[in-house]
Design an enzyme around this catalytic site. Structure first.
Site, short mmCIF file in Angstrom:
data_model
loop_
_atom_site.label_atom_id
_atom_site.label_comp_id
_atom_site.label_asym_id
_atom_site.label_seq_id
_atom_site.Cartn_x
_atom_site.Cartn_y
_atom_site.Cartn_z
CG ASP A 153 -26.77 83.17 -9.01
OD1 ASP A 153 -25.58 83.24 -8.65
OD2 ASP A 153 -27.11 83.03 -10.19
CB CYS A 155 -63.99 62.06 7.83
SG CYS A 155 -63.74 60.38 8.47
#
Length: 736
Positions: A422, A27
Site C-alpha cells: 500500500d 511424543c
C-alpha cells in the site's frame, strides 16, 4: 485449572477458544491421540496440540461443548490437565531430576558389580545387580508403565509402550536367567536405558523451557503498579485496577502502566521492547503511549485508553501464544506418520526377535535386537521437530516487533512470489510535508514560508498543517491573520498584520486562483511541471498582487522504503505498489521507491479484487497495509502483513503484524519465516533419517540397547538444539 479463553465470531455462530495445559505427553503419537480425543467431543471446531508448549488450543461452540467435557476427553485418553502450569512444570522437573540421580547412582552400582562378577564373585554379585536394577525399573521408570497402561486402555500405543516393553523384556529375561541359575543377565542394559531416557527427557524439558522464553519475557514486561490521580490524590494501585479514563502520572525510569494518551508534559519513551525501534520516541500532549514501554526522561500525565486484555502488550502476547500453539501444514503430515509409526516399530521388533530366534537360532540376540529397535525408535525427535522451531522462530520475531499469527502464515510466507505494498502510511509517511520552497521575488525562502504559514495558521486542512509545521520546525515568527476568506476549489485570501504594523494581503492556493486574480505566472509554471511530475502538490503564494513563490507539499517516501524494496527484490520477490491516489503521484512515489509495477486509482473495495487477480495468475501474494481500507486485501492475500501500530481491524485481518512502522520489518518477517521453515525441514530430515538408519541397524543386531537409548536421547536434544539456532537469527537489513 489454568486455562485461557477468548471468544470471537465465526460466520453465524459465536465460538470460544480455550487453552488447556496438558500433562503426560511424551511424543508425536501422544499429540495425535490428544488431538483425536478433543476433536471427538461434539461441538469442537478445531483442536491443535503443541508438544513443545505442552498445550492444547481448542476452538468450540459454547452450549455444544464445555471446558469440563474437553478436560474429561483428555483424561479419558490417558493424559491430564495441569492445575497450575508453571508450578506443576517445576515440580515435574524436580521429580524427574531426583529419579534421574537415583537411577544414575544405582546403574553405576550395577556396572561396578559387573566388574566384581568378572573377578569371580558372580552368584552374589548377580543377585545384587537384580536388587539394584529393581528400583530403577519400577520406581525411576514407573512413568513409562503409567504411560503405556494409559495408551493400552485406549487401545493404542506410544513411546512409553516402546520403553516399557523393551526394558521389561531385558529385566524379566535377566530375572528368569538368574532364577534358573544362569549368568548371562542384562540388568545393566535395562537400568542404563531408563537412566539415559530420563536424562534425555530432563535435557529436553530444559531446552523446551528456553524455547518458550519469549512469552515469559513478554509477561515480564508488564508493570505491576500504576500511580493514578483520583480526587486530587496520588494513589499507587495494581495495574489490574486501572480503568479507562483514569489519569496516571508517569515519572522518569518508570514503565508506562497501560496504553493511553499524554495529556500533560513531555518525555522520550523507549519502545524497543514492543516495536523493536532502538531510538527513544518523543512524546507530548495528544500523542499515544504504549503500556509496558519505558519512560526515559521527563514526567507526564496520561489518560488510560486501553487496559487489561485490550492493551497492545496483551494483544501481542495473545498473538504469540496463538502462533506458538499453531501448526504449519508440514506438521500435519508428521502427525499422520506418527499415528502409524509405533505399531510399525513393534512389528519390526517382533520380526527381529523371531528372525534371530528361529532363523539364526539365537533368542538372546533376538531379544536384545528387539529391545534395541523399541528403544531407538521412540519418536520424541519427530514430535519436537516442528513445535520447537515455531516456538523459537516466533519468539525471535517478537523480539524484533514482528508478531506471526500462525504456523500456516510462516509456511506460506516462505512460498511468496509477490509483495503488494500500500502507498499511504506504508511506503510513505502518511501525512503531507513541505518538500520544496521556491522563491520568485526579492523574498527569501524563510519569508515566503512564514507568510504562507501565517495565512494558514488557523486552518485544519492537512496541507495547511504541513506548512505551519515546517515553519514552526524552523522557528519562524508567524503573524496574526486579520481577515480570512476560503475560496472553494481555489485556496484562501488572508490579510496579515505584520509586526511593524503594516498589512499584507496573501493569496495561497492553486494556479486557477492566481489566474482569476490576474496575477502573472511568469517564471512559475516552469517549476510546476517538475513538481507535479515528482508527485508533489504545488501551492502558489502571492503577496499584494504579486507572485512571490511556490510551496510544494507531498506525502513523502519513508527514509527506509527504498532500502526495504531493494531487499525484498534481493529475496527474489516481485514488488507491486497499490493506491487510490492519482496515477501521476503514484508513479512518482514508485520511481523514488524503485518499484516498476503500479496499481493506481484503486478504490478500497477494489484492492482485494486486484490481489485476487494476481493470485489467479498463479502468484503467491503478500499484502502490506496499515488501514481499515486495507483489511479486505489483507484477508484476501495468502499472507496479510499489517504495518505500523495500524488499526485493530487491519491487525485482526493480518497474518503478520509489525508493531514498528519501519517497512524493513517486512523483509525481516519474510526472511525469518524462511529461516524457521528451513529449520523445521532440517529437524524433520534428521528425525526421519535417524529412524531410517538406526532401526534397521538395531534389527540386524548391530546396535546394542544401551547405545540405542543414548542415540534416542541424543536425537531429541539435537532437534531442540538445532531449533535454538534460530535465536541467532539477525535481520538482513537494520530495522531502526
Amino acid at each position: 485449572m489454568a486455562v485461557k479463553t477468548r471468544s470471537h465470531h465465526d460466520q453465524e455462530r459465536t465460538e470460544q477458544q480455550i487453552t488447556l495445559p496438558i500433562e503426560g505427553m511424551h511424543c508425536a503419537s501422544c499429540v495425535a491421540r490428544v488431538e483425536q480425543a478433543l476433536k471427538g467431543v461434539p461441538g469442537v471446531v478445531e483442536a491443535s496440540v503443541n508438544f513443545a508448549l505442552e498445550e492444547a488450543s481448542v476452538r468450540f461452540v459454547p452450549g455444544q461443548a464445555t471446558p469440563q467435557a474437553l478436560v474429561q476427553a483428555v483424561r479419558k485418553a490417558g493424559y491430564d490437565v495441569r492445575e497450575e502450569s508453571q508450578e506443576r512444570a517445576d515440580e515435574h522437573a524436580l521429580i524427574l531430576r531426583r529419579r534421574l540421580i537415583a537411577a544414575a547412582l544405582l546403574t553405576t552400582g550395577i556396572f561396578i558389580l559387573m566388574y566384581a562378577e568378572w573377578l569371580g564373585l558372580s552368584p552374589i554379585m548377580l543377585l545384587l545387580q537384580a536388587l539394584l536394577a529393581t528400583p530403577v525399573q519400577f520406581w525411576a521408570g514407573w512413568q513409562f508403565y503409567q504411560g503405556a497402561w494409559a495408551a493400552a486402555k485406549n487401545e493404542t500405543t506410544d513411546m512409553n509402550t516402546l520403553i516399557a516393553v523393551g526394558t521389561s523384556a531385558a529385566y524379566f529375561y535377566s530375572l528368569g536367567v538368574l532364577l534358573a541359575g544362569g549368568q548371562d543377565v542384562y540388568f545393566d542394559t535395562a537400568a542404563a536405558i531408563i537412566t539415559l531416557i530420563l536424562l534425555g527427557r530432563l535435557l529436553e524439558a530444559r531446552a523446551k523451557g528456553r524455547a518458550s522464553a519469549a512469552i515469559k519475557r513478554l509477561l515480564g514486561l508488564q508493570p505491576q503498579t500504576a500511580r493514578v490521580l483520583r480526587n486530587g490524590n496520588e494513589l499507587d494501585i495494581p495495574v489490574a485496577e486501572v480503568r479507562v479514563g483514569d489519569i496516571l502520572l508517569v515519572r522518569p525510569g518508570e514503565k508506562i502502566p497501560v496504553d493511553g494518551v499524554v495529556v500533560e508534559g513531555r518525555s522520550s519513551v523507549d519502545e524497543s521492547m514492543i516495536t523493536g525501534e532502538s531510538l527513544p520516541v518523543e512524546k507530548g500532549p495528544g500523542v499515544e503511549v504504549i503500556g509496558a514501554t519505558l519512560n526515559k526522561m521527563g514526567s507526564f500525565k496520561m489518560r488510560a485508553t486501553k487496559v487489561g486484555k485490550d492493551t497492545a502488550l496483551a494483544q501481542i502476547i495473545r498473538l504469540v501464544e496463538e502462533a506458538q500453539a499453531s501448526k504449519p501444514p508440514i506438521a500435519k503430515l508428521v502427525d499422520v506418520v506418527a499415528s502409524y509409526f509405533v505399531p510399525a516399530v513393534i512389528f519390526v521388533a517382533l520380526l527381529a526377535f523371531f528372525g534371530w530366534s528361529f532363523l539364526a537360532g539365537d533368542p538372546v540376540h533376538g531379544l536384545l535386537s528387539a529391545v534395541a529397535v523399541l528403544i531407538v525408535a521412540c519418536p520424541c525427535a519427530l514430535g519436537l521437530a516442528t513445535p520447537t522451531s515455531i516456538l523459537v522462530g516466533t519468539g525471535r520475531g517478537a523480539e524484533h516487533g514482528i508478531f506471526i499469527r500462525s504456523g500456516q502464515a510462516l509456511e506460506l510466507a516462505r512460498k511468496l512470489t509477490t509483495v503488494v505494498l500500500d502507498k499511504t502510511g506504508t511506503l510513505t509517511v502518511g501525512k503531507p510535508r513541505v518538500t520544496d520552497v521556491i522563491t520568485l521575488d526579492a523574498l527569501d525562502e524563510a519569508e515566503v514560508l512564514a507568510l504562507a504559514a501565517s495565512a494558514e495558521k488557523g486552518s485544519e486542512h492537512p496541507l495547511a498543517e504541513a506548512i505551519v509545521s515546517m515553519a514552526r520546525e524552523r522557528g519562524l515568527p508567524l503573524d496574526e491573520p486579520q481577515e480570512f476568506l476560503a475560496i472553494p476549489g481555489r485556496g484562501i485570501r488572508v490579510s496579515l498584520k505584520r509586526e511593524r504594523g503594516e498589512h499584507r494581503e496573501v493569496l495561497l492556493g492553486n494556479e486557477l486562483l492566481l489566474r482569476e486574480e490576474g496575477i502573472s505566472l511568469d517564471g512559475v509554471l516552469d517549476h510546476v511541471g517538475r513538481l507535479a511530475a515528482e508527485g508533489k502538490t504545488p501551492m502558489f503564494v502571492a503577496v499584494d498582487g504579486r507572485a512571490v513563490g511556490v510551496i510544494a507539499v507531498a506525502d513523502t517516501l519513508k527514509e527506509e522504503a527504498r532500502e526495504a524494496v531493494q531487499a525484498l527484490k534481493a529475496l527474489g520477490l516481485d514488488i507491486v505498489m497499490i493506491t487510490g491516489d492519482h496515477r501521476r503521484t503514484a508513479e512518482a512515489i514508485a520511481r523514488q521507491a524503485g518499484i516498476s509495477h503500479v496499481l493506481a486509482e484503486i478504490l478500497p473495495e477494489g484492492k482485494a479484487k486486484e490481489i485476487k487477480r494476481l493470485q489467479d495468475q498463479g502468484k503467491v501474494v503478500a499484502m502490506v497495509g496499515d488501514g481499515i481500507n486495507d483489511a479486505p486485501a489483507l484477508a484476501q492475500a495468502e499472507v496479510g502483513i499489517a504495518i505500523g501500530t495500524g488499526t485493530d481491524v487491519a491487525i485482526e485481518a493480518a497474518d503478520i503484524t509489525l508493531v514498528s512502522g519501519d517497512l524493513r520489518g517486512v523483509v525481516t518477517a519474510i526472511a525469518l519465516s524462511r529461516a524457521t521453515i528451513r529449520n523445521i525441514q532440517q529437524n524433520l530430515f534428521w528425525a526421519f533419517i535417524y529412524n531410517v538408519i538406526l532401526i534397521p541397524l538395531a534389527a540386524f543386531g548391530l546396535l546394542s540397547p544401551i547405545l540405542a537409548a543414548a542415540a534416542m536421547g541424543l536425537s531429541s536434544v539435537s532437534v531442540v538444539t538445532n531449533a535454538l539456532r534460530l535465536k541467532r537469527f539477525r535481520p538482513s537489513v537494520a530495522v531502526s
